[in-house]
Design a protein around this motif. Structure first.
Motif, PDB file in Angstrom:
ATOM      1  N   CYS A  14      -5.691  -3.113   5.131  1.00  0.00           N
ATOM      2  CA  CYS A  14      -4.310  -2.734   5.439  1.00  0.00           C
ATOM      3  C   CYS A  14      -4.049  -2.881   6.939  1.00  0.00           C
ATOM      4  N   VAL A  59       2.164  -6.462  -2.336  1.00  0.00           N
ATOM      5  CA  VAL A  59       2.305  -5.956  -0.975  1.00  0.00           C
ATOM      6  C   VAL A  59       3.246  -6.857  -0.190  1.00  0.00           C
ATOM      7  N   PRO A  60       4.290  -6.324   0.429  1.00  0.00           N
ATOM      8  CA  PRO A  60       5.201  -7.158   1.229  1.00  0.00           C
ATOM      9  C   PRO A  60       4.443  -7.875   2.332  1.00  0.00           C
ATOM     10  N   ARG A  61       4.880  -9.099   2.653  1.00  0.00           N
ATOM     11  CA  ARG A  61       4.146  -9.973   3.572  1.00  0.00           C
ATOM     12  C   ARG A  61       4.594  -9.768   5.011  1.00  0.00           C
ATOM     13  N   THR A  81      -2.376  -9.299   6.276  1.00  0.00           N
ATOM     14  CA  THR A  81      -1.348 -10.245   5.833  1.00  0.00           C
ATOM     15  C   THR A  81      -0.159  -9.523   5.213  1.00  0.00           C
ATOM     16  N   GLY A  82      -0.361  -8.299   4.761  1.00  0.00           N
ATOM     17  CA  GLY A  82       0.712  -7.555   4.117  1.00  0.00           C
ATOM     18  C   GLY A  82       1.097  -6.319   4.910  1.00  0.00           C
TER      19      GLY A  82
END
Length: 467
Positions: free
Chosen positions: A349, A408-410, A338-339
Protein backbone atom coordinates in the motif's frame (compact mmCIF):
# COMPACT_ATOMS: atom_id res chain seq x y z
CA UNK A 1 20.02 21.28 12.61
CA UNK A 2 23.10 22.63 14.32
CA UNK A 3 25.78 20.16 15.37
CA UNK A 4 26.71 22.53 18.21
CA UNK A 5 27.06 20.65 21.54
CA UNK A 6 29.40 23.31 22.93
CA UNK A 7 28.92 26.03 25.58
CA UNK A 8 28.82 28.79 22.94
CA UNK A 9 25.73 30.96 23.22
CA UNK A 10 24.98 30.82 19.49
CA UNK A 11 26.07 28.85 16.42
CA UNK A 12 27.72 32.01 15.07
CA UNK A 13 29.85 32.36 18.20
CA UNK A 14 31.11 28.85 17.68
CA UNK A 15 31.84 29.60 14.02
CA UNK A 16 33.82 32.69 14.98
CA UNK A 17 35.80 30.75 17.59
CA UNK A 18 36.60 27.88 15.22
CA UNK A 19 37.62 30.33 12.50
CA UNK A 20 39.92 32.12 14.95
CA UNK A 21 41.46 28.72 15.78
CA UNK A 22 42.13 28.11 12.08
CA UNK A 23 39.59 25.27 11.78
CA UNK A 24 37.09 27.01 9.48
CA UNK A 25 38.04 29.12 6.46
CA UNK A 26 34.82 29.32 4.42
CA UNK A 27 31.06 29.12 4.83
CA UNK A 28 28.78 27.68 2.16
CA UNK A 29 25.45 29.51 2.10
CA UNK A 30 22.97 27.25 0.29
CA UNK A 31 19.31 27.18 -0.62
CA UNK A 32 17.42 23.98 -1.55
CA UNK A 33 16.14 24.34 -5.13
CA UNK A 34 13.04 22.88 -6.79
CA UNK A 35 14.76 19.50 -7.15
CA UNK A 36 15.92 19.49 -3.53
CA UNK A 37 19.54 20.16 -4.49
CA UNK A 38 21.72 22.62 -2.62
CA UNK A 39 22.66 25.74 -4.60
CA UNK A 40 24.79 28.52 -3.20
CA UNK A 41 28.16 30.19 -2.79
CA UNK A 42 31.27 30.00 -0.63
CA UNK A 43 31.86 33.03 1.58
CA UNK A 44 34.86 33.91 3.69
CA UNK A 45 34.13 33.61 7.40
CA UNK A 46 34.73 37.32 8.17
CA UNK A 47 32.47 38.42 5.31
CA UNK A 48 29.74 35.98 6.36
CA UNK A 49 29.84 36.93 10.04
CA UNK A 50 30.22 40.69 9.61
CA UNK A 51 28.10 41.38 6.52
CA UNK A 52 25.55 38.54 6.26
CA UNK A 53 24.95 37.01 9.68
CA UNK A 54 25.80 40.12 11.67
CA UNK A 55 23.27 42.46 10.08
CA UNK A 56 19.66 42.49 8.95
CA UNK A 57 20.54 41.80 5.34
CA UNK A 58 21.06 38.68 3.31
CA UNK A 59 23.27 37.28 0.60
CA UNK A 60 22.20 38.00 -2.97
CA UNK A 61 21.60 35.05 -5.31
CA UNK A 62 19.97 34.96 -8.73
CA UNK A 63 16.22 34.35 -8.72
CA UNK A 64 16.49 31.67 -11.39
CA UNK A 65 17.84 29.24 -8.77
CA UNK A 66 14.20 28.64 -7.78
CA UNK A 67 12.85 28.65 -11.34
CA UNK A 68 14.95 26.18 -13.29
CA UNK A 69 15.05 22.53 -14.29
CA UNK A 70 17.69 19.87 -13.69
CA UNK A 71 19.88 21.40 -16.39
CA UNK A 72 19.52 24.87 -14.78
CA UNK A 73 17.47 26.08 -17.74
CA UNK A 74 14.77 28.63 -17.00
CA UNK A 75 12.03 30.23 -19.03
CA UNK A 76 8.49 31.63 -19.05
CA UNK A 77 5.69 29.87 -17.21
CA UNK A 78 7.21 29.85 -13.74
CA UNK A 79 5.80 32.17 -11.09
CA UNK A 80 9.33 33.66 -11.13
CA UNK A 81 10.15 34.82 -14.66
CA UNK A 82 13.91 35.35 -14.53
CA UNK A 83 14.17 36.65 -18.10
CA UNK A 84 11.37 39.17 -17.65
CA UNK A 85 12.91 40.58 -14.49
CA UNK A 86 16.47 40.74 -15.84
CA UNK A 87 17.86 37.87 -13.76
CA UNK A 88 17.85 39.91 -10.58
CA UNK A 89 18.57 38.69 -7.07
CA UNK A 90 16.57 37.61 -4.11
CA UNK A 91 18.22 37.59 -0.69
CA UNK A 92 19.27 34.40 1.08
CA UNK A 93 18.72 34.78 4.80
CA UNK A 94 20.77 32.15 6.70
CA UNK A 95 18.99 30.00 9.26
CA UNK A 96 21.45 29.71 12.19
CA UNK A 97 19.79 26.49 13.38
CA UNK A 98 21.13 24.75 10.25
CA UNK A 99 24.79 25.72 10.66
CA UNK A 100 27.20 22.79 10.44
CA UNK A 101 30.81 23.45 11.23
CA UNK A 102 31.86 19.86 10.51
CA UNK A 103 32.00 18.70 6.89
CA UNK A 104 34.52 15.86 7.14
CA UNK A 105 34.67 15.51 3.35
CA UNK A 106 35.35 19.25 2.94
CA UNK A 107 37.73 20.21 5.75
CA UNK A 108 37.84 23.86 6.72
CA UNK A 109 34.33 24.49 5.45
CA UNK A 110 31.07 25.16 7.26
CA UNK A 111 27.63 24.99 5.66
CA UNK A 112 24.41 26.82 6.46
CA UNK A 113 21.01 26.68 4.78
CA UNK A 114 19.16 29.86 3.94
CA UNK A 115 15.63 30.97 3.18
CA UNK A 116 14.94 33.01 0.06
CA UNK A 117 13.31 36.43 0.55
CA UNK A 118 12.43 39.19 -1.85
CA UNK A 119 14.37 42.41 -1.17
CA UNK A 120 12.60 44.80 1.18
CA UNK A 121 11.79 48.44 0.36
CA UNK A 122 15.42 49.47 0.84
CA UNK A 123 16.62 46.72 -1.50
CA UNK A 124 19.23 45.56 1.00
CA UNK A 125 17.25 43.86 3.76
CA UNK A 126 14.96 40.84 3.33
CA UNK A 127 11.28 41.41 2.71
CA UNK A 128 8.60 38.77 2.22
CA UNK A 129 9.57 35.11 1.78
CA UNK A 130 9.66 33.67 -1.74
CA UNK A 131 6.40 31.72 -1.74
CA UNK A 132 7.56 28.97 -4.11
CA UNK A 133 10.76 28.14 -2.19
CA UNK A 134 10.56 24.52 -0.95
CA UNK A 135 11.50 25.36 2.64
CA UNK A 136 8.82 28.05 2.77
CA UNK A 137 6.20 25.69 1.33
CA UNK A 138 6.90 23.18 4.10
CA UNK A 139 7.02 25.91 6.76
CA UNK A 140 3.57 27.11 5.65
CA UNK A 141 2.11 23.66 6.27
CA UNK A 142 3.93 23.35 9.60
CA UNK A 143 2.44 26.71 10.60
CA UNK A 144 -1.01 25.34 9.76
CA UNK A 145 -0.31 22.42 12.07
CA UNK A 146 0.85 24.80 14.79
CA UNK A 147 -2.42 26.72 14.55
CA UNK A 148 -4.11 23.48 15.62
CA UNK A 149 -1.66 22.88 18.46
CA UNK A 150 0.27 20.21 16.54
CA UNK A 151 3.85 19.55 15.43
CA UNK A 152 5.22 17.01 12.98
CA UNK A 153 8.02 14.51 13.43
CA UNK A 154 9.39 12.86 10.31
CA UNK A 155 12.02 10.52 8.98
CA UNK A 156 13.15 9.71 5.44
CA UNK A 157 14.58 6.40 4.23
CA UNK A 158 16.76 6.94 1.17
CA UNK A 159 18.04 4.16 -1.08
CA UNK A 160 20.83 4.61 -3.62
CA UNK A 161 22.87 2.58 -6.10
CA UNK A 162 26.67 2.48 -5.92
CA UNK A 163 28.83 1.81 -8.98
CA UNK A 164 32.55 1.13 -9.10
CA UNK A 165 32.90 3.55 -12.03
CA UNK A 166 33.81 7.19 -11.43
CA UNK A 167 31.27 9.87 -12.29
CA UNK A 168 33.44 10.93 -15.23
CA UNK A 169 33.70 7.38 -16.58
CA UNK A 170 29.96 6.90 -16.14
CA UNK A 171 29.29 10.15 -17.99
CA UNK A 172 31.54 9.16 -20.89
CA UNK A 173 29.58 5.91 -21.39
CA UNK A 174 26.26 7.75 -21.07
CA UNK A 175 25.72 5.88 -17.78
CA UNK A 176 25.45 2.49 -19.49
CA UNK A 177 27.22 -0.82 -18.72
CA UNK A 178 28.34 0.35 -15.28
CA UNK A 179 29.72 -2.07 -12.68
CA UNK A 180 27.55 -2.31 -9.59
CA UNK A 181 29.32 -2.39 -6.22
CA UNK A 182 27.60 -5.66 -5.28
CA UNK A 183 27.11 -8.53 -7.69
CA UNK A 184 23.60 -9.59 -6.69
CA UNK A 185 20.68 -9.00 -4.32
CA UNK A 186 22.16 -8.28 -0.87
CA UNK A 187 18.93 -7.35 0.90
CA UNK A 188 19.71 -7.75 4.62
CA UNK A 189 22.83 -9.74 3.64
CA UNK A 190 25.96 -9.75 5.77
CA UNK A 191 28.16 -11.06 2.96
CA UNK A 192 28.79 -9.94 -0.58
CA UNK A 193 29.39 -6.35 0.56
CA UNK A 194 33.15 -6.22 0.13
CA UNK A 195 33.22 -3.75 -2.76
CA UNK A 196 30.50 -1.46 -1.44
CA UNK A 197 31.53 -1.31 2.21
CA UNK A 198 34.48 1.13 1.92
CA UNK A 199 32.37 3.97 0.53
CA UNK A 200 29.22 3.34 2.57
CA UNK A 201 31.27 2.96 5.75
CA UNK A 202 32.85 6.32 5.08
CA UNK A 203 29.44 7.86 4.39
CA UNK A 204 28.05 6.45 7.64
CA UNK A 205 31.05 7.59 9.69
CA UNK A 206 31.33 11.08 8.24
CA UNK A 207 27.60 11.79 8.38
CA UNK A 208 27.78 10.94 12.06
CA UNK A 209 30.69 13.31 12.53
CA UNK A 210 28.66 15.98 10.73
CA UNK A 211 25.82 15.62 13.24
CA UNK A 212 23.41 13.13 11.67
CA UNK A 213 22.34 10.26 13.95
CA UNK A 214 22.26 7.00 12.00
CA UNK A 215 19.75 4.35 13.04
CA UNK A 216 20.23 1.52 10.54
CA UNK A 217 22.14 0.67 7.37
CA UNK A 218 21.99 -2.36 5.09
CA UNK A 219 22.29 -3.68 1.58
CA UNK A 220 19.19 -3.68 -0.58
CA UNK A 221 17.64 -5.69 -3.44
CA UNK A 222 19.17 -4.22 -6.58
CA UNK A 223 22.86 -5.04 -7.15
CA UNK A 224 24.83 -2.12 -5.74
CA UNK A 225 21.88 -0.82 -3.71
CA UNK A 226 22.17 0.41 -0.14
CA UNK A 227 20.02 2.18 2.41
CA UNK A 228 21.03 4.39 5.34
CA UNK A 229 18.32 5.50 7.75
CA UNK A 230 18.90 8.47 10.05
CA UNK A 231 16.94 9.19 13.21
CA UNK A 232 13.65 11.00 12.91
CA UNK A 233 13.41 14.63 13.96
CA UNK A 234 11.18 17.67 13.66
CA UNK A 235 9.96 17.77 10.04
CA UNK A 236 12.02 20.74 8.82
CA UNK A 237 15.16 19.40 10.46
CA UNK A 238 14.63 16.02 8.79
CA UNK A 239 14.38 17.65 5.38
CA UNK A 240 17.48 19.76 6.04
CA UNK A 241 19.34 16.60 7.05
CA UNK A 242 18.05 14.82 3.95
CA UNK A 243 19.38 17.34 1.42
CA UNK A 244 22.63 17.65 3.38
CA UNK A 245 23.07 13.86 3.26
CA UNK A 246 22.43 13.58 -0.49
CA UNK A 247 24.86 16.38 -1.24
CA UNK A 248 27.59 14.97 1.00
CA UNK A 249 27.16 11.33 -0.07
CA UNK A 250 27.80 12.24 -3.71
CA UNK A 251 30.91 14.20 -2.78
CA UNK A 252 32.24 11.31 -0.71
CA UNK A 253 31.56 8.86 -3.55
CA UNK A 254 33.46 11.07 -5.99
CA UNK A 255 36.43 11.28 -3.60
CA UNK A 256 36.40 7.47 -3.30
CA UNK A 257 36.54 7.06 -7.09
CA UNK A 258 33.05 5.58 -7.36
CA UNK A 259 29.62 6.96 -8.22
CA UNK A 260 26.18 6.68 -6.74
CA UNK A 261 22.70 7.65 -7.84
CA UNK A 262 19.41 8.30 -6.08
CA UNK A 263 17.38 8.25 -9.31
CA UNK A 264 14.13 6.30 -8.81
CA UNK A 265 14.67 3.82 -11.65
CA UNK A 266 18.14 3.25 -13.11
CA UNK A 267 17.19 0.13 -15.09
CA UNK A 268 14.64 -2.69 -15.07
CA UNK A 269 15.67 -3.74 -11.55
CA UNK A 270 14.40 -2.46 -8.22
CA UNK A 271 14.13 1.31 -7.92
CA UNK A 272 15.39 3.72 -5.28
CA UNK A 273 12.68 4.75 -2.85
CA UNK A 274 12.42 7.50 -0.27
CA UNK A 275 9.83 6.33 2.22
CA UNK A 276 8.55 9.10 4.49
CA UNK A 277 7.64 8.37 8.11
CA UNK A 278 5.35 10.95 9.68
CA UNK A 279 3.79 11.33 13.12
CA UNK A 280 2.13 14.16 14.99
CA UNK A 281 2.56 15.48 18.51
CA UNK A 282 0.81 18.11 20.54
CA UNK A 283 2.95 21.18 21.15
CA UNK A 284 3.85 19.81 24.60
CA UNK A 285 5.21 16.63 22.98
CA UNK A 286 2.24 14.41 23.73
CA UNK A 287 1.54 11.82 20.98
CA UNK A 288 -1.87 12.36 19.38
CA UNK A 289 -2.16 9.58 16.80
CA UNK A 290 -2.64 6.65 19.18
CA UNK A 291 -5.74 5.80 21.22
CA UNK A 292 -5.31 2.70 23.41
CA UNK A 293 -9.05 2.49 23.91
CA UNK A 294 -9.77 2.21 20.18
CA UNK A 295 -10.02 -1.26 18.66
CA UNK A 296 -7.37 -0.45 16.05
CA UNK A 297 -5.29 1.69 18.42
CA UNK A 298 -5.75 4.76 16.23
CA UNK A 299 -7.17 8.06 17.42
CA UNK A 300 -9.98 9.76 15.54
CA UNK A 301 -7.48 12.44 14.53
CA UNK A 302 -5.18 9.84 12.99
CA UNK A 303 -8.03 8.20 11.11
CA UNK A 304 -8.95 11.55 9.57
CA UNK A 305 -5.27 12.28 8.86
CA UNK A 306 -4.80 8.98 7.00
CA UNK A 307 -8.10 9.41 5.17
CA UNK A 308 -6.82 12.76 3.93
CA UNK A 309 -3.82 11.01 2.38
CA UNK A 310 -6.08 8.77 0.32
CA UNK A 311 -8.36 11.62 -0.73
CA UNK A 312 -5.57 13.95 -1.83
CA UNK A 313 -2.98 11.53 -3.17
CA UNK A 314 -4.00 11.68 -6.86
CA UNK A 315 -3.93 15.49 -6.91
CA UNK A 316 -0.70 15.83 -4.91
CA UNK A 317 1.34 13.02 -6.48
CA UNK A 318 3.27 15.61 -8.50
CA UNK A 319 4.92 16.91 -5.33
CA UNK A 320 6.10 13.39 -4.45
CA UNK A 321 6.97 12.12 -7.93
CA UNK A 322 8.16 15.19 -9.87
CA UNK A 323 10.08 13.68 -12.80
CA UNK A 324 9.61 11.46 -15.85
CA UNK A 325 11.73 8.77 -14.20
CA UNK A 326 9.61 8.85 -11.03
CA UNK A 327 6.83 6.98 -12.81
CA UNK A 328 9.15 4.26 -14.16
CA UNK A 329 9.44 3.16 -10.51
CA UNK A 330 5.68 3.32 -9.89
CA UNK A 331 4.88 0.47 -12.26
CA UNK A 332 3.18 -2.92 -11.73
CA UNK A 333 5.60 -5.59 -10.57
CA UNK A 334 8.18 -3.10 -9.32
CA UNK A 335 7.35 -3.48 -5.57
CA UNK A 336 6.49 0.21 -5.46
CA UNK A 337 2.97 1.58 -4.96
CA UNK A 338 0.60 1.55 -7.91
CA UNK A 339 -2.77 1.97 -6.21
CA UNK A 340 -4.39 4.21 -3.61
CA UNK A 341 -4.94 2.27 -0.40
CA UNK A 342 -3.80 2.02 3.18
CA UNK A 343 -2.95 -0.94 5.36
CA UNK A 344 -1.49 -1.93 8.71
CA UNK A 345 2.09 -3.01 8.10
CA UNK A 346 1.27 -3.68 4.43
CA UNK A 347 4.14 -2.72 2.13
CA UNK A 348 2.00 -3.11 -0.99
CA UNK A 349 0.00 0.00 0.00
CA UNK A 350 1.22 3.56 -0.58
CA UNK A 351 0.09 4.45 2.96
CA UNK A 352 1.40 1.96 5.52
CA UNK A 353 0.47 2.42 9.17
CA UNK A 354 3.18 1.08 11.46
CA UNK A 355 4.14 1.15 15.13
CA UNK A 356 2.09 1.12 18.28
CA UNK A 357 1.41 3.58 21.08
CA UNK A 358 3.75 6.60 20.95
CA UNK A 359 5.54 5.17 17.88
CA UNK A 360 2.33 4.88 15.82
CA UNK A 361 2.88 6.65 12.53
CA UNK A 362 2.23 6.51 8.83
CA UNK A 363 4.77 5.57 6.20
CA UNK A 364 4.29 7.20 2.80
CA UNK A 365 5.77 4.91 0.16
CA UNK A 366 5.15 6.93 -3.03
CA UNK A 367 8.25 9.21 -3.08
CA UNK A 368 11.38 7.93 -4.80
CA UNK A 369 14.99 8.93 -4.36
CA UNK A 370 14.43 12.00 -6.55
CA UNK A 371 11.73 13.49 -4.30
CA UNK A 372 12.24 16.95 -2.90
CA UNK A 373 11.71 16.15 0.81
CA UNK A 374 10.29 19.58 1.66
CA UNK A 375 7.60 19.25 -1.01
CA UNK A 376 6.82 15.60 -0.32
CA UNK A 377 6.37 16.22 3.42
CA UNK A 378 4.39 19.40 2.77
CA UNK A 379 2.05 17.38 0.55
CA UNK A 380 1.59 14.67 3.20
CA UNK A 381 0.91 17.22 5.94
CA UNK A 382 -1.47 19.24 3.76
CA UNK A 383 -3.36 16.08 2.82
CA UNK A 384 -3.65 15.06 6.46
CA UNK A 385 -4.94 18.47 7.47
CA UNK A 386 -7.50 18.25 4.66
CA UNK A 387 -8.69 14.99 6.19
CA UNK A 388 -8.84 16.50 9.69
CA UNK A 389 -10.61 19.69 8.62
CA UNK A 390 -13.24 17.74 6.68
CA UNK A 391 -13.50 14.88 9.20
CA UNK A 392 -13.00 12.37 6.39
CA UNK A 393 -13.91 8.78 7.16
CA UNK A 394 -11.21 6.16 6.81
CA UNK A 395 -12.15 3.02 4.87
CA UNK A 396 -11.13 -0.42 6.19
CA UNK A 397 -7.44 -1.28 5.76
CA UNK A 398 -6.32 -3.26 2.76
CA UNK A 399 -5.22 -6.66 3.99
CA UNK A 400 -3.90 -8.35 0.85
CA UNK A 401 -1.74 -7.40 -2.15
CA UNK A 402 -2.75 -3.89 -3.21
CA UNK A 403 -0.29 -4.07 -6.11
CA UNK A 404 -2.36 -6.65 -7.96
CA UNK A 405 -5.89 -5.92 -6.74
CA UNK A 406 -7.83 -4.44 -9.71
CA UNK A 407 -10.37 -2.86 -7.36
CA UNK A 408 -7.76 -0.48 -5.90
CA UNK A 409 -7.86 2.97 -7.57
CA UNK A 410 -4.70 3.67 -9.58
CA UNK A 411 -2.06 6.29 -8.85
CA UNK A 412 -1.24 8.62 -11.75
CA UNK A 413 0.67 6.52 -14.29
CA UNK A 414 2.75 9.28 -15.86
CA UNK A 415 4.05 12.76 -15.15
CA UNK A 416 1.56 14.08 -17.70
CA UNK A 417 -1.35 12.60 -15.76
CA UNK A 418 0.00 13.84 -12.43
CA UNK A 419 0.46 17.33 -13.87
CA UNK A 420 -3.12 17.42 -15.15
CA UNK A 421 -4.52 16.34 -11.79
CA UNK A 422 -2.34 18.88 -9.94
CA UNK A 423 -3.16 21.96 -11.98
CA UNK A 424 -6.90 21.23 -12.28
CA UNK A 425 -7.31 20.41 -8.59
CA UNK A 426 -9.37 22.79 -6.49
CA UNK A 427 -8.00 20.99 -3.42
CA UNK A 428 -4.35 21.58 -4.41
CA UNK A 429 -5.11 25.23 -5.16
CA UNK A 430 -6.72 25.65 -1.74
CA UNK A 431 -3.93 23.86 0.14
CA UNK A 432 -0.98 25.53 -1.60
CA UNK A 433 -2.27 28.64 -3.38
CA UNK A 434 -2.30 29.59 -7.07
CA UNK A 435 1.33 30.79 -7.15
CA UNK A 436 2.73 27.46 -5.97
CA UNK A 437 0.29 25.59 -8.21
CA UNK A 438 1.44 27.51 -11.31
CA UNK A 439 5.13 27.34 -10.45
CA UNK A 440 5.33 23.59 -9.98
CA UNK A 441 3.11 22.96 -13.00
CA UNK A 442 5.68 24.93 -15.02
CA UNK A 443 8.47 22.79 -13.53
CA UNK A 444 6.66 19.64 -14.65
CA UNK A 445 6.13 21.08 -18.13
CA UNK A 446 9.83 21.87 -18.40
CA UNK A 447 10.64 18.25 -17.52
CA UNK A 448 8.18 16.95 -20.09
CA UNK A 449 9.40 19.31 -22.82
CA UNK A 450 13.02 18.27 -22.27
CA UNK A 451 12.09 14.60 -22.53
CA UNK A 452 9.83 14.95 -25.53
CA UNK A 453 12.50 16.80 -27.51
CA UNK A 454 15.15 14.12 -26.84
CA UNK A 455 15.90 11.10 -29.01
CA UNK A 456 16.47 8.11 -26.74
CA UNK A 457 18.59 4.98 -27.12
CA UNK A 458 15.34 2.98 -27.11
CA UNK A 459 14.19 4.83 -30.23
CA UNK A 460 17.48 4.20 -32.03
CA UNK A 461 17.48 0.48 -31.23
CA UNK A 462 13.85 0.17 -32.25
CA UNK A 463 13.96 2.24 -35.41
CA UNK A 464 17.51 2.65 -36.81
CA UNK A 465 17.28 -0.40 -39.14
CA UNK A 466 13.67 -1.49 -39.02
CA UNK A 467 11.70 1.68 -39.65
Amino acid sequence: MSDDPSPYESPYQRLRAEAAAGKIEEVIVAVPDLQGRLQGSRLSVPYFLDEIAGGAGGFGACVYLLASDVEMDTGPGYAIDAWKTGFGDFLLRPDPATLRTRLPWDEGTALILADAHWPGPDGASPGSPVAVAPRHILRTQLDRLAERGLTALAGTELEFLVFLDTYRAARETRYENLTTATAHNVDYALQGLTDIEPVVRRIRREMGRAGLAMETARGECHPGQYEIVFRYAEAMTTCDNHVFFKNGAKQIAAQEGVSLTFMPKYDAGEGNSCHLHLSLRATDGTPVLADPSAEDGMSALMRHFVAGQLACLPDLTLLMAPNINSYKRLQPGAFAPTGIAWGRDNRTCPIRVVGTGPSLRLEHRVPGGDANPYLALAAAIAAGLHGIDHALELPPPHTDNALTDPSVPRLPRTLTEALHLWETSATAATLFGPEVLTHYAAAARAELAAFESSVTDWERVRGFERL
